[in-house]
Design a protein around this motif. Structure first.
Motif, PDB file in Angstrom:
ATOM      1  N   LEU A 184      -8.630-101.548  46.238  1.00  0.00           N
ATOM      2  CA  LEU A 184      -9.691-102.036  45.359  1.00  0.00           C
ATOM      3  C   LEU A 184      -9.792-101.194  44.096  1.00  0.00           C
ATOM      4  O   LEU A 184      -9.987-101.725  42.991  1.00  0.00           O
ATOM      5  CB  LEU A 184     -11.026-102.042  46.107  1.00  0.00           C
ATOM      6  N   GLU A 185      -9.660 -99.895  44.244  1.00  0.00           N
ATOM      7  CA  GLU A 185      -9.712 -99.014  43.069  1.00  0.00           C
ATOM      8  C   GLU A 185      -8.567 -99.323  42.116  1.00  0.00           C
ATOM      9  O   GLU A 185      -8.759 -99.383  40.897  1.00  0.00           O
ATOM     10  CB  GLU A 185      -9.671 -97.553  43.514  1.00  0.00           C
ATOM     11  N   GLN A 186      -7.367 -99.549  42.665  1.00  0.00           N
ATOM     12  CA  GLN A 186      -6.213 -99.853  41.824  1.00  0.00           C
ATOM     13  C   GLN A 186      -6.398-101.191  41.115  1.00  0.00           C
ATOM     14  O   GLN A 186      -6.092-101.330  39.921  1.00  0.00           O
ATOM     15  CB  GLN A 186      -4.940 -99.875  42.669  1.00  0.00           C
ATOM     16  N   ALA A 187      -6.909-102.188  41.840  1.00  0.00           N
ATOM     17  CA  ALA A 187      -7.094-103.504  41.242  1.00  0.00           C
ATOM     18  C   ALA A 187      -8.132-103.467  40.125  1.00  0.00           C
ATOM     19  O   ALA A 187      -7.917-104.022  39.036  1.00  0.00           O
ATOM     20  CB  ALA A 187      -7.517-104.501  42.318  1.00  0.00           C
ATOM     21  N   ALA A 188      -9.260-102.800  40.376  1.00  0.00           N
ATOM     22  CA  ALA A 188     -10.314-102.724  39.357  1.00  0.00           C
ATOM     23  C   ALA A 188      -9.837-101.978  38.129  1.00  0.00           C
ATOM     24  O   ALA A 188     -10.116-102.380  36.986  1.00  0.00           O
ATOM     25  CB  ALA A 188     -11.556-102.060  39.952  1.00  0.00           C
ATOM     26  N   ALA A 189      -9.100-100.887  38.335  1.00  0.00           N
ATOM     27  CA  ALA A 189      -8.608-100.104  37.208  1.00  0.00           C
ATOM     28  C   ALA A 189      -7.616-100.914  36.380  1.00  0.00           C
ATOM     29  O   ALA A 189      -7.658-100.896  35.137  1.00  0.00           O
ATOM     30  CB  ALA A 189      -7.957 -98.816  37.710  1.00  0.00           C
ATOM     31  N   LEU A 190      -6.723-101.651  37.037  1.00  0.00           N
ATOM     32  CA  LEU A 190      -5.759-102.468  36.297  1.00  0.00           C
ATOM     33  C   LEU A 190      -6.476-103.539  35.482  1.00  0.00           C
ATOM     34  O   LEU A 190      -6.151-103.762  34.307  1.00  0.00           O
ATOM     35  CB  LEU A 190      -4.770-103.110  37.267  1.00  0.00           C
TER      36      LEU A 190
END
Length: 309
Positions: A296-302
């Motif tokens: 989730l952190e990776q998706a939100a950051a992207l």
């Protein structure tokens, strides 16, 4: 476009705990599953539709974390023969009621899939025009689907729902731009698409081309990626292994950026903007190869990096 997520991804958490995770991720919206194929971890549909106090507690919990509801999701198979289809339609109708009570205009669904003849007890998905029996099956399925969806659309409209966003998926009668336009032409503009690139990837479509073809009827967007694996070479992309058997599958759901790079996602969001879409971007986390919070952190950051100005 606002960033959000499908809270089924945090099914093990309470609503308050899930809302805090969303706030920490910098999200603004949540999409709530209400039943059928969703375990509905944060929605007790019967309780919420019957109790205004429970509805206030739900919206207050979200508001305390700076969140609003983007849509309700009751994806299931309303065209399934017999009692199973009746149960899924009943959940959809209760979801329409809850949408009205919460002042929401969008419900995410799938088209469902009928049996192949009046005697069938299970659905049949036709993906080829041969053998010739397939054409007869498809004719029957559309004869079933059109009146059923006209009635579902009427009931949704009676509850103030303005947009039913159909998600393209395998084992559905509507899985492409062409099939959506066919059903929309029969039922009306209340039907549009929940554009999820992941399913389009494994079915061989181009999500950018789909967005362009359906400009004006994109009602919701799921953010999820697919990575094609080595096993696709000898086994094709038609893979019946479970999603937890990711080491041997032909394709896997993965965190955005892990199947298609940041440039692709930037182009996708730019295409959505060019098509006039300014609605939710709802992260649907189904990457089983890494921990949920990390995904989730990776998706939100992207998404924050690639959002158009």
């Amino acid at each position: 476009m606002k960033l959000g997520m499908v809270t089924d991804s945090l099914a093990e958490l309470t609503l308050a705990e899930a809302a805090k995770v969303c706030r920490d991720l910098g999200l603004e919206q949540v999409e709530l599953g209400c039943g059928n194929w969703s375990p509905a971890p944060h929605v007790k549909l019967d309780t919420l539709t019957a109790d205004a106090g429970e509805r206030r507690r739900l919206t207050d919990t979200l508001a305390e974390n700076g969140l609003e509801i983007s849509a309700l999701n009751c994806s299931g198979n309303p065209l399934f023969p017999g009692e199973k289809g009746a149960r899924d339609r009943a959940v959809a109708e209760k979801t329409f009621t809850l949408a009205e009570q919460l002042g929401l205009k969008t419900v995410v669904m799938m088209s469902g899939l009928p049996g192949g003849c009046p005697e069938d007890r299970t659905p049949t998905w036709i993906v080829t025009s041969w053998p010739p029996e397939t054409e007869e099956i498809l004719r029957y399925q559309w004869q079933v689907a059109v009146p059923a969806w006209r009635e579902l659309a009427r009931r949704a409209a009676d509850h103030g729902v303005e947009r039913i966003a159909l998600e393209f998926h395998g084992w559905q009668l509507v899985y492409s731009a062409e099939t959506l336009r066919r059903l929309r032409g029969e039922v009306g503009d209340i039907l549009g698409v929940n554009l999820d690139p992941s399913h389009l990837f494994w079915m061989g479509a181009d999500p950018l081309a789909v967005a362009e073809a359906l400009s004006g009827c994109i009602y919701h967007v799921h953010i999820k990626d697919v990575r094609l694996e080595r096993a696709a070479g000898p086994n094709t992309l038609l893979d019946t292994k479970g999603v937890l058997e990711f080491a041997t599958r032909s394709w896997n759901f993965v965190t955005p950026g892990s199947g298609h790079g940041e440039d692709w996602w930037r182009g996708f969001l730019t295409k959505l903007k060019a098509c006039g879409y300014d609605g939710p971007l709802s992260i649907e986390q189904e990457d089983y190869t890494i921990p949920t919070r990390q995904a989730l952190e990776q998706a939100a950051a992207l998404l924050r990096r690639v959002l158009p100005a």
